[in-house]
Enzyme design. Structure first.
Site, PDB file in Angstrom:
ATOM      1  N   GLU A   1      -4.679   0.671   2.641  1.00  0.00           N
ATOM      2  CA  GLU A   1      -5.046  -1.331   3.154  1.00  0.00           C
ATOM      3  C   GLU A   1      -6.302  -1.444   2.648  1.00  0.00           C
ATOM      4  O   GLU A   1      -6.808  -2.113   1.599  1.00  0.00           O
ATOM      5  CB  GLU A   1      -4.612  -1.925   4.080  1.00  0.00           C
ATOM      6  CG  GLU A   1      -3.235  -1.727   3.773  1.00  0.00           C
ATOM      7  CD  GLU A   1      -2.524  -2.182   5.031  1.00  0.00           C
ATOM      8  OE1 GLU A   1      -3.718  -2.807   5.979  1.00  0.00           O
ATOM      9  OE2 GLU A   1      -1.309  -1.919   5.914  1.00  0.00           O
TER      10      GLU A   1
ATOM     11  N   SER B   1       1.158  -0.901   0.026  1.00  0.00           N
ATOM     12  CA  SER B   1      -0.090  -0.377   0.111  1.00  0.00           C
ATOM     13  C   SER B   1       1.161   1.476  -0.092  1.00  0.00           C
ATOM     14  O   SER B   1       0.255   2.220  -0.012  1.00  0.00           O
ATOM     15  CB  SER B   1      -0.865  -0.338   1.497  1.00  0.00           C
ATOM     16  OG  SER B   1      -0.604  -0.286   2.877  1.00  0.00           O
ATOM     17  N   HIS B   2       2.313   1.358   0.530  1.00  0.00           N
ATOM     18  CA  HIS B   2       2.775   2.021   0.088  1.00  0.00           C
ATOM     19  C   HIS B   2       4.388   2.553  -0.466  1.00  0.00           C
ATOM     20  O   HIS B   2       5.044   2.988  -1.060  1.00  0.00           O
ATOM     21  CB  HIS B   2       3.580   2.235   1.272  1.00  0.00           C
ATOM     22  CG  HIS B   2       2.666   2.888   2.275  1.00  0.00           C
ATOM     23  ND1 HIS B   2       2.002   2.024   3.376  1.00  0.00           N
ATOM     24  CD2 HIS B   2       2.064   3.792   2.854  1.00  0.00           C
ATOM     25  CE1 HIS B   2       1.454   2.361   4.073  1.00  0.00           C
ATOM     26  NE2 HIS B   2       0.903   3.936   3.902  1.00  0.00           N
TER      27      HIS B   2
HETATM   28  O1  PYC Z   1       0.071   5.648   5.512  1.00  0.00           O
HETATM   29  O2  PYC Z   1      -2.075   6.834   5.466  1.00  0.00           O
HETATM   30  C1  PYC Z   1      -0.516   6.950   5.488  1.00  0.00           C
HETATM   31  C2  PYC Z   1       0.202   7.934   4.988  1.00  0.00           C
HETATM   32  C3  PYC Z   1       0.082   9.197   4.971  1.00  0.00           C
HETATM   33  C4  PYC Z   1       1.059  10.219   5.450  1.00  0.00           C
HETATM   34  C5  PYC Z   1       1.909   9.336   5.006  1.00  0.00           C
HETATM   35  N1  PYC Z   1       1.835   7.552   5.290  1.00  0.00           N
END
Ligand code: PYC
Length: 331
Positions: free
Chosen positions: A187, A46-47
């Protein structure tokens, strides 16, 4: 789901080329592509590449400057401020982290305040870097409202992730990185894309009812993890990442955002501690004992272990083919 095999080098190159094609200079593209590659390497889908379309939207709308050069300022001997000048977060982090490590090793405590950045990635890379340098790391950032405060049913907090890392001599550090939402928004978006359900308690539909349908949650609101306790941590993240740094609270980030779908301008706070200076030279034996007792409990989860195991596999990764095609169309 159809997937396409990509080596880790190919993942880096795809992310790098897309960034360059959309106006990033070499240093911004390189910092971002490394973060995307490490997310895919560790299984944090998801990242990783999933974020690329959002990164490109932010570049194309002009909200993020692909050639931004962050500026570092020492506010006190152990407080550094990095103004990102509207860069994606990884370049500002890269510059600030190197210096905060040196400061914290000398002074025991270091604070890195990042402003005018656009953060859309995982936070474990920044705290893990500190732990690899025998420092404790804590990092958090706010985002745009998508999470209801406990007892409420309208969005106020961002997903507001918080990450922590602790060095364990001779072992991988303990590292966790968690959204203070019951589930990270990325996610929920992936579950919606893949037609999967999410656990009840993840969020509410637009009528304020619990649902396990991720599409309905994306139209409604996420819930904090752990009821009022998670809500209190989400609140703490707002106050540390925005209140202390002087950057946008989640609601300000949304009000000031151009709605392009990319990451808004915000802040991040990173706190580094030296156990060697604060606790003395016995810290390493002490924490090794703690770790061995924890890991001797059958089934006990050690935060970061799964990612470190994934990392041992240097082979190709399977990437959603629709995602690959949509990223290639951005070249
Ligand atoms: O994973 O929601 C997240 C997020 C917000 C900013 C950086 N990561």
């Amino acid at each position: 789901m159809t997937t396409t095999s990509f080596t880790l080098q190919e993942i880096f190159e795809l992310a790098y080329r897309v960034m360059i094609a959309n106006g990033c200079n070499e240093s911004n593209a390189n910092a971002l592509a490394k973060i995307v590659q490490s997310a895919e390497r560790d299984g944090s889908h998801s990242h990783g590449l999933f974020r690329m379309p959002g990164y490109v939207k932010a570049l194309r709308s002009g909200k993020v400057k692909g050639d931004a050069l962050p500026v570092i300022k020492k506010i006190t001997p152990n407080i550094l401020k990095v103004s990102g000048n509207n860069c994606f977060a990884p370049l500002a982090q890269e510059m600030g982290l190197k210096e905060i490590v040196q400061i914290t090793k000398k002074l025991g405590v270091g604070v890195l305040s990042l402003t005018e950045i656009h953060h859309f990635a995982a936070l474990w890379p920044e705290v893990e870097y500190l732990a690899e340098n025998n420092l404790v790391g804590i990092a958090c950032t706010a985002y745009m409202p998508s999470v209801a405060p406990a007892g409420g049913n309208s969005p106020f907090f961002g997903t507001n992730p918080i990450a922590f890392a602790y060095p364990i001599p001779g072992k991988n550090p303990i590292v966790y990185d968690m959204a203070t939402a019951a589930m990270a928004q990325g996610e929920v978006q992936i579950a919606a894309r893949d037609g999967k359900k999410v656990p009840l308690g993840t969020g509410l539909d637009r009528d304020g009812q619990l649902t396990d349908d991720p599409k309905k949650i994306l139209e409604g609101v996420l819930l904090p993890f752990g009821g009022y306790k998670g809500s209190a941590i989400a609140l703490m993240v707002e106050l540390l990442a925005a209140g202390v740094t002087g950057e946008n609270f989640s609601y300000e980030a949304k009000e000031n955002d151009n709605g392009d779908g990319g990451p808004p301008q915000g802040g991040e706070i990173i706190i580094a501690l030296s156990p060697e200076i604060i606790g003395g030279s016995g810290w390493s034996e002490h924490v090794k004992d703690f770790y061995s007792r924890l890991s001797s409990i059958k089934g006990a989860r050690i935060p970061g272990e799964r990612r470190h195991e994934n990392r041992l596999d240097s082979g190709p990764r399977e990437i959603n083919t629709n995602l690959v095609n949509s990223i290639k169309s951005l070249l």
